[in-house]
Design a protein around this motif. Structure first.
Motif, PDB file in Angstrom:
ATOM      1  N   GLU A 256      14.196  33.631   2.742  1.00 26.20           N
ATOM      2  CA  GLU A 256      14.353  34.351   4.007  1.00 26.20           C
ATOM      3  C   GLU A 256      14.176  35.862   3.888  1.00 26.20           C
ATOM      4  O   GLU A 256      14.031  36.548   4.891  1.00 26.20           O
ATOM      5  CB  GLU A 256      15.719  34.041   4.626  1.00 26.20           C
ATOM      6  CG  GLU A 256      15.916  32.573   4.964  1.00 26.20           C
ATOM      7  CD  GLU A 256      14.850  32.043   5.904  1.00 26.20           C
ATOM      8  OE1 GLU A 256      14.366  32.807   6.766  1.00 26.20           O
ATOM      9  OE2 GLU A 256      14.473  30.872   5.763  1.00 26.20           O
ATOM     10  N   GLY A 257      14.213  36.404   2.663  1.00 29.34           N
ATOM     11  CA  GLY A 257      13.963  37.826   2.488  1.00 29.34           C
ATOM     12  C   GLY A 257      12.559  38.174   2.938  1.00 29.34           C
ATOM     13  O   GLY A 257      11.596  37.544   2.523  1.00 29.34           O
ATOM     14  N   GLY A 258      12.441  39.165   3.798  1.00 24.50           N
ATOM     15  CA  GLY A 258      11.146  39.529   4.347  1.00 24.50           C
ATOM     16  C   GLY A 258      10.752  38.710   5.556  1.00 24.50           C
ATOM     17  O   GLY A 258       9.740  38.993   6.198  1.00 24.50           O
TER      18      GLY A 258
ATOM     19  N   PRO B 115      -8.377  41.703  10.574  1.00 24.50           N
ATOM     20  CA  PRO B 115      -8.928  40.855   9.516  1.00 24.50           C
ATOM     21  C   PRO B 115      -9.092  41.578   8.185  1.00 24.50           C
ATOM     22  O   PRO B 115      -8.837  40.985   7.121  1.00 24.50           O
ATOM     23  CB  PRO B 115     -10.284  40.418  10.087  1.00 24.50           C
ATOM     24  CG  PRO B 115     -10.112  40.490  11.566  1.00 24.50           C
ATOM     25  CD  PRO B 115      -9.204  41.664  11.790  1.00 24.50           C
ATOM     26  N   ALA B 116      -9.516  42.845   8.221  1.00 23.16           N
ATOM     27  CA  ALA B 116      -9.717  43.587   6.978  1.00 23.16           C
ATOM     28  C   ALA B 116      -8.404  43.756   6.219  1.00 23.16           C
ATOM     29  O   ALA B 116      -8.360  43.644   4.985  1.00 23.16           O
ATOM     30  CB  ALA B 116     -10.332  44.955   7.273  1.00 23.16           C
ATOM     31  N   THR B 117      -7.328  43.990   6.965  1.00 20.28           N
ATOM     32  CA  THR B 117      -6.018  44.137   6.333  1.00 20.28           C
ATOM     33  C   THR B 117      -5.553  42.813   5.737  1.00 20.28           C
ATOM     34  O   THR B 117      -5.002  42.770   4.629  1.00 20.28           O
ATOM     35  CB  THR B 117      -4.982  44.638   7.366  1.00 20.28           C
ATOM     36  OG1 THR B 117      -5.375  45.922   7.847  1.00 20.28           O
ATOM     37  CG2 THR B 117      -3.600  44.739   6.747  1.00 20.28           C
TER      38      THR B 117
ATOM     39  N   ILE C 245       0.332  44.501   4.562  1.00 16.58           N
ATOM     40  CA  ILE C 245      -0.025  44.341   5.979  1.00 16.58           C
ATOM     41  C   ILE C 245       0.605  45.448   6.815  1.00 16.58           C
ATOM     42  O   ILE C 245      -0.028  46.000   7.725  1.00 16.58           O
ATOM     43  CB  ILE C 245       0.399  42.950   6.484  1.00 16.58           C
ATOM     44  CG1 ILE C 245      -0.534  41.881   5.891  1.00 16.58           C
ATOM     45  CG2 ILE C 245       0.370  42.891   8.007  1.00 16.58           C
ATOM     46  CD1 ILE C 245      -0.151  40.459   6.227  1.00 16.58           C
ATOM     47  N   ARG C 246       1.849  45.796   6.505  1.00 15.32           N
ATOM     48  CA  ARG C 246       2.508  46.879   7.232  1.00 15.32           C
ATOM     49  C   ARG C 246       1.834  48.222   6.975  1.00 15.32           C
ATOM     50  O   ARG C 246       1.723  49.061   7.865  1.00 15.32           O
ATOM     51  CB  ARG C 246       3.980  46.959   6.839  1.00 15.32           C
ATOM     52  CG  ARG C 246       4.836  45.860   7.439  1.00 15.32           C
ATOM     53  CD  ARG C 246       6.275  45.977   6.970  1.00 15.32           C
ATOM     54  NE  ARG C 246       7.113  44.941   7.571  1.00 15.32           N
ATOM     55  CZ  ARG C 246       8.400  44.756   7.273  1.00 15.32           C
ATOM     56  NH1 ARG C 246       8.984  45.527   6.358  1.00 15.32           N
ATOM     57  NH2 ARG C 246       9.085  43.803   7.860  1.00 15.32           N
TER      58      ARG C 246
END
Length: 474
Positions: free
Chosen positions: A225-227, A436-438, A427-428
């Motif tokens: 559950e972390g994250g 999509p690139a990320t 991603i952040r």
């Protein structure tokens, strides 16, 4: 020449032990189908019961209950026999499937999934332990193909069946379909499986079992559950970590003084058990890297449909039994150590290709990589488990099997934590999950980490003791 040294007709479903093998296959099917059939029914479940935010717990609660209960049930099987434990697991699966099919809310369904996870915690290790009990090493070379085939069929049938039942009947039948399988498996076990057990006085280590359950629940909960449910750097993560570490410390202290410990820590002093446990950790971590991230990667970058993305991942479950069905011939000729190293090397190649091809999203490319990884894991998982089982006597075989399977669950939990941290942070830092690139960038680094895991797993196979082909006969 029959390289396995055994007539395959003598160990098939029509043989004297055939009904027991069929019972093991049906029991395994309960766990294997559950791993694939539910995912496609989630939209229907959420539409019926609501509470979308809770649906990840349908999987997390099951995984947690299974991982925590595996070593406990495995030890009980060494004390009281395999039959009562696997029947308990099948019974729990039966009851929980009925309850889950009648669930009236997401919360109630999650509770029933916990019971189902406990059933899986008894069924999964007992199936492999019973195979280890009633077949010699040479015979297991043929038998493992039957059991591996259950997973292969389930990986293809499960998602399709789940979608069809949800669309044309009701999502509740995703659980009700377990009922006839459990009933037939239970009947076969009751009437066909007989074991001789010397009745002795046993002292169940309730304190050790409780501390193990608390510690593992906290650690696995934090990793799962972390994250997701909360941030990695948060109070819940800290609490889970502290409870888990302190609980494990108390557990170790209790086990050292227990007359019949839940986990005999002395087993890990044996090189064959310690090394194969490390290999199993790597298997769990590598497997979750493929199954958890490839579908999202393909859907967000290549525009793949969920079915196509799922089919790409299912290639792991196709390659695995293909290799497992031939692994016996190889380890009887080359030995266990060379076989598991071969598997580790093949899995590493597949994982490296996954990372290398990640800048160019392709369903076919990922399916090929997944198939190669499945081949590698098929040559690694079963031979390493069989070698560990064959190194101990009957009254420790269940514990060794449980330790091996728990290590795989723990590896999956650790893998989820590491890969999740990599993906979330990248991603952040980039353009978000809609870019999509990320997603390509973040997924690429996840696959690099998975390739690193494969390298470590292959290195762990080198720690497996040398053996002479066919030298282990139990």
């Amino acid at each position: 020449m029959n390289t396995s040294g055994v007539d395959r007709a003598s160990v098939g479903l029509r043989s004297q032990r055939g009904p027991v093998l069929l019972a093991v296959m049906l029991s395994t099917a309960l766990v294997a189908l559950d791993a694939t059939i539910l995912a496609t029914a989630v939209p229907s479940i959420v539409g019926s019961l609501g509470n979308f935010a809770q649906f990840p717990w349908l999987f997390s609660s099951y995984m947690l209950a299974q991982a925590v209960s595996v070593p406990i049930f495995s030890k009980l099987s060494d004390m009281y026999g395999r039959k009562p434990v696997i029947l308990t697991g099948v019974g729990l699966f039966l009851v929980s499937s009925v309850l889950a099919g009648c669930a009236w809310s997401m919360t109630s369904l999650i509770v029933f999934r916990v019971i189902q996870g406990l059933g899986a915690g008894a069924v999964a290790p007992m199936g492999m332990t019973i195979v280890g009990d009633i077949y010699t090493v040479a015979e297991r070379a043929a038998v493992q193909g039957y059991v591996a085939g259950v997973w292969a069929v389930s990986s293809v049938v499960g998602p399709t069946l789940g979608g069809l039942l949800s669309q044309f009947l009701s999502w509740r039948w995703v659980f009700f379909v377990n009922i006839p399988v459990a009933l037939v498996a239970g009947w076969l076990l009751l009437h066909s499986y007989h074991e001789k057990i010397e009745r002795e006085e046993h002292r169940v280590d309730f304190t050790g079992a409780a501390m193990l359950a608390i510690a593992l629940s906290a650690l696995i909960l934090g990793a799962l559950e972390g994250g997701n449910a909360w941030e990695w750097l948060s109070v819940p993560t800290l609490v889970c970590g502290v409870v888990g570490v302190v609980g494990l410390a108390i557990f170790v202290a209790v086990e050292r003084r227990a007359s019949e410990p839940i986990i005999d820590l002395a087993l890990l002093r044996r090189r064959v058990v310690a090394s194969t446990t490390l290999v199993s950790l790597g298997i769990g971590a590598l497997l979750v890297g493929m199954t958890s991230y490839v579908p999202t990667y393909l859907e967000r970058t290549a525009g793949a449909t969920p079915i196509a993305a799922g089919a790409a991942v299912a290639a792991v479950s196709i390659g695995w039994p293909v290799a497992a069905s031939t692994a016996g011939r190889i380890y009887m000729r080359w030995g266990f150590r060379r076989t598991v190293f071969l598997g580790g090397a093949i899995a590493t190649v597949g994982a490296a290709l996954t990372a290398a091809l990640s800048p160019w999203p392709s369903v076919i490319g990922m399916a090929v990589c997944a198939f190669i990884i499945g081949l590698g894991l098929g040559y690694t998982a079963a031979p390493s488990l069989i070698m560990a089982q064959s190194s101990v006597e009957w009254n420790q075989r269940g514990s060794v099997t449980g330790l091996n399977m728990f290590a795989r669950s723990a590896g999956s939990a650790v893998g989820v934590a590491i890969y999740g941290a990599i993906a979330t942070n990248l991603i952040r830092a980039g353009g978000g999950e809609g870019d999509p690139a990320t997603v390509i960038h973040a997924s690429g680094w996840v696959f690099v980490a998975a390739a690193g895991t494969a390298v470590l797993m292959a290195a762990a196979t080198l720690a497996v003791p040398r053996d002479e082909p066919g030298s282990v006969g139990r």
